[in-house]
Design a protein around this motif. Structure first.
Motif, PDB file in Angstrom:
ATOM      1  N   UNK A  47       0.830  -1.204   0.000  1.00  0.00           N
ATOM      2  CA  UNK A  47       0.000   0.000   0.000  1.00  0.00           C
ATOM      3  C   UNK A  47       0.867   1.258   0.000  1.00  0.00           C
ATOM      4  N   UNK A  48       1.972   1.212   0.738  1.00  0.00           N
ATOM      5  CA  UNK A  48       2.906   2.350   0.771  1.00  0.00           C
ATOM      6  C   UNK A  48       3.508   2.593  -0.609  1.00  0.00           C
ATOM      7  N   UNK A  49       3.830   1.506  -1.315  1.00  0.00           N
ATOM      8  CA  UNK A  49       4.385   1.646  -2.666  1.00  0.00           C
ATOM      9  C   UNK A  49       3.382   2.333  -3.598  1.00  0.00           C
ATOM     10  N   UNK A  50       2.105   1.922  -3.481  1.00  0.00           N
ATOM     11  CA  UNK A  50       1.058   2.562  -4.288  1.00  0.00           C
ATOM     12  C   UNK A  50       0.973   4.048  -3.962  1.00  0.00           C
ATOM     13  N   UNK A  51       1.029   4.378  -2.648  1.00  0.00           N
ATOM     14  CA  UNK A  51       0.923   5.780  -2.222  1.00  0.00           C
ATOM     15  C   UNK A  51       2.063   6.618  -2.808  1.00  0.00           C
ATOM     16  N   UNK A  52       3.287   6.084  -2.753  1.00  0.00           N
ATOM     17  CA  UNK A  52       4.440   6.803  -3.307  1.00  0.00           C
ATOM     18  C   UNK A  52       4.253   6.955  -4.822  1.00  0.00           C
ATOM     19  N   UNK A  53       3.810   5.859  -5.458  1.00  0.00           N
ATOM     20  CA  UNK A  53       3.631   5.853  -6.905  1.00  0.00           C
ATOM     21  C   UNK A  53       2.575   6.867  -7.351  1.00  0.00           C
ATOM     22  N   UNK A  54       1.540   7.049  -6.527  1.00  0.00           N
ATOM     23  CA  UNK A  54       0.448   7.966  -6.885  1.00  0.00           C
ATOM     24  C   UNK A  54       0.667   9.368  -6.306  1.00  0.00           C
ATOM     25  N   UNK A  55       1.893   9.649  -5.832  1.00  0.00           N
ATOM     26  CA  UNK A  55       2.237  10.980  -5.294  1.00  0.00           C
ATOM     27  C   UNK A  55       1.305  11.455  -4.184  1.00  0.00           C
ATOM     28  N   UNK A  56       0.927  10.542  -3.315  1.00  0.00           N
ATOM     29  CA  UNK A  56       0.086  10.906  -2.169  1.00  0.00           C
ATOM     30  C   UNK A  56       0.871  11.867  -1.270  1.00  0.00           C
ATOM     31  N   UNK A  57       0.161  12.725  -0.561  1.00  0.00           N
ATOM     32  CA  UNK A  57       0.778  13.737   0.309  1.00  0.00           C
ATOM     33  C   UNK A  57       1.673  13.087   1.374  1.00  0.00           C
TER      34      UNK A  57
ATOM     35  N   UNK B  18       4.948  27.224  -7.758  1.00  0.00           N
ATOM     36  CA  UNK B  18       5.897  26.280  -7.166  1.00  0.00           C
ATOM     37  C   UNK B  18       5.449  24.849  -7.406  1.00  0.00           C
ATOM     38  N   UNK B  19       6.381  23.927  -7.166  1.00  0.00           N
ATOM     39  CA  UNK B  19       6.097  22.498  -7.286  1.00  0.00           C
ATOM     40  C   UNK B  19       4.891  22.123  -6.457  1.00  0.00           C
ATOM     41  N   UNK B  20       4.863  22.700  -5.244  1.00  0.00           N
ATOM     42  CA  UNK B  20       3.811  22.323  -4.317  1.00  0.00           C
ATOM     43  C   UNK B  20       2.437  22.716  -4.848  1.00  0.00           C
ATOM     44  N   UNK B  21       2.381  23.868  -5.490  1.00  0.00           N
ATOM     45  CA  UNK B  21       1.112  24.326  -6.072  1.00  0.00           C
ATOM     46  C   UNK B  21       0.606  23.323  -7.094  1.00  0.00           C
ATOM     47  N   UNK B  22       1.519  22.733  -7.808  1.00  0.00           N
ATOM     48  CA  UNK B  22       1.141  21.776  -8.847  1.00  0.00           C
ATOM     49  C   UNK B  22       0.821  20.394  -8.291  1.00  0.00           C
ATOM     50  N   UNK B  23       0.892  20.262  -6.964  1.00  0.00           N
ATOM     51  CA  UNK B  23       0.584  18.970  -6.356  1.00  0.00           C
ATOM     52  C   UNK B  23       1.746  17.994  -6.462  1.00  0.00           C
ATOM     53  N   UNK B  24       2.917  18.524  -6.779  1.00  0.00           N
ATOM     54  CA  UNK B  24       4.101  17.666  -6.849  1.00  0.00           C
ATOM     55  C   UNK B  24       4.833  17.830  -5.527  1.00  0.00           C
ATOM     56  N   UNK B  25       4.739  16.807  -4.693  1.00  0.00           N
ATOM     57  CA  UNK B  25       5.298  16.921  -3.350  1.00  0.00           C
ATOM     58  C   UNK B  25       6.807  16.757  -3.365  1.00  0.00           C
ATOM     59  N   UNK B  26       7.389  17.030  -2.223  1.00  0.00           N
ATOM     60  CA  UNK B  26       8.838  17.051  -2.070  1.00  0.00           C
ATOM     61  C   UNK B  26       9.524  15.756  -2.445  1.00  0.00           C
ATOM     62  N   UNK B  27       8.826  14.653  -2.205  1.00  0.00           N
ATOM     63  CA  UNK B  27       9.508  13.375  -2.397  1.00  0.00           C
ATOM     64  C   UNK B  27       9.520  12.923  -3.850  1.00  0.00           C
ATOM     65  N   UNK B  28       8.963  13.717  -4.749  1.00  0.00           N
ATOM     66  CA  UNK B  28       8.801  13.309  -6.136  1.00  0.00           C
ATOM     67  C   UNK B  28      10.092  12.808  -6.799  1.00  0.00           C
ATOM     68  N   UNK B  29      11.154  13.603  -6.666  1.00  0.00           N
ATOM     69  CA  UNK B  29      12.415  13.236  -7.330  1.00  0.00           C
ATOM     70  C   UNK B  29      12.975  11.904  -6.845  1.00  0.00           C
ATOM     71  N   UNK B  30      12.777  11.657  -5.549  1.00  0.00           N
ATOM     72  CA  UNK B  30      13.345  10.445  -4.981  1.00  0.00           C
ATOM     73  C   UNK B  30      12.403   9.253  -5.122  1.00  0.00           C
ATOM     74  N   UNK B  31      11.359   9.427  -5.913  1.00  0.00           N
ATOM     75  CA  UNK B  31      10.319   8.404  -6.063  1.00  0.00           C
ATOM     76  C   UNK B  31      10.883   7.007  -6.329  1.00  0.00           C
ATOM     77  N   UNK B  32      11.784   6.905  -7.306  1.00  0.00           N
ATOM     78  CA  UNK B  32      12.331   5.588  -7.648  1.00  0.00           C
ATOM     79  C   UNK B  32      13.120   4.995  -6.489  1.00  0.00           C
ATOM     80  N   UNK B  33      13.882   5.875  -5.805  1.00  0.00           N
ATOM     81  CA  UNK B  33      14.654   5.416  -4.642  1.00  0.00           C
ATOM     82  C   UNK B  33      13.716   4.917  -3.544  1.00  0.00           C
ATOM     83  N   UNK B  34      12.619   5.652  -3.315  1.00  0.00           N
ATOM     84  CA  UNK B  34      11.644   5.274  -2.292  1.00  0.00           C
ATOM     85  C   UNK B  34      11.005   3.925  -2.618  1.00  0.00           C
TER      86      UNK B  34
END
Lengths: 116, 116, 116, 116
Positions: A47-57, B18-34
């Motif tokens: 579920x965490x992977x889905x959340x990260x994948x869907x850019x959840x807050x 800003x990124x945040x306005x667009x709904x792109x949260x801080x962790x976006x870049x590190x998505x693959x790592x996460x």
């Protein structure tokens, strides 16, 4: 401390075989319950992977991480309770030095749980 | 994501979003790592199921639980760092009351992490 | 979004001195409250000494230790919230690289809190 | 207080009086060491008050809070080890239902330590 000797006698009495001697650890009976818990935790991690994948807050992801950590700690506590009830108590009944080693080992496991 | 660097300047330039306005949260870049980290944790949880299934010694299972909890905490800390760096810092730059709400929200998330 | 410009201006306008510049950290205002909390915790630690001295049952002492640890964590969380609200937010408003250092520093402090 | 315990134990094994019956808990021998540890922690808490009073930087105060929390956890772990070694092991040797209650009680104490 006279009770220790009584315990030693009991342990050395032929014919008395504890669960532990048979290699069946304390958590054996709860095995199915443990596997169910772990599968639920595995589902939470997916579920965490889905959340990260869907850019959840971020904060919502952190809340879910805390829930998973809590579930893991809760699993560890149940395992520890069974370990104390069976392996540690068995060592105490057997007498001898084993109880010291078992208690030290259990305390170190608790210390590892606390430090994470 | 070149937009991130632009983000710092964006605050003082009207019309820049800003990124945040667009709904792109801080962790976006590190998505693959996460996602990689979380898949590794998922593997650890499956490893725990195997251990329980094969009647591995309780203390060894507890050690593996601690490792998984540590990995989850480490993931949470990285997420939190990115959240502070992006969402919280953005709110501070924007000014107004949002920073109070963001800081309170982040502190509550940290409190939940501590209590598990 | 209008407030954004105000925030950015304030940070770059010479002559505007923030609390942080004056060496007055975020927790300054809550100083008396913090001291009161810490004196209460000091009282709890002295209570623990009395319990040990009077051979109180181990589990009851452990319960009191948990209460003291919780009080310390709660104090730390309040301090952290004020730090994020003031020092970290100030660094964000000022712009430049300081925010990265501040966020890293705060995250490391949180990691230390988690690992105890 | 001591008479109550003696009464309860006399029921299971007449004539055999353990340390625990005498109201001397597991941590008795380490009493002086425990008091020394707690006085050191008390000193740390007073140090925290000085830091707050002298407006020391928030992060440095948080580092000291973590050190104090660690010291308290370390004290709790030692107490717990002695409790398992004496009270819990004694209950196992005595036989009967007491071991279940003791193990449950110890596990709940560990759960409280984890949740702070």
């Amino acid at each position: 401390m006279t009770t220790t000797e009584t315990g030693a006698d009991a342990a050395s009495t032929p014919g008395i075989v504890t669960d532990h001697d048979r290699g069946i650890h304390g958590y054996h009976e709860q095995k199915q319950e443990h596997l169910k818990r772990l599968r639920r935790i595995e589902g939470q991690i997916r579920g965490l992977q889905r959340m990260v994948d869907e850019d959840v807050y971020c904060i919502d992801i952190l809340t879910q991480v805390s829930a998973s950590t809590k579930a893991l700690q809760s699993f560890a506590l149940q395992l520890l309770e069974e370990h104390l009830r069976h392996c540690v108590a068995d060592a105490a009944v057997k007498g001898g030095d084993e109880i010291d080693a078992k208690v030290k080992e259990a305390t170190q496991a608790i210390a590892r749980m606390l430090r994470t």
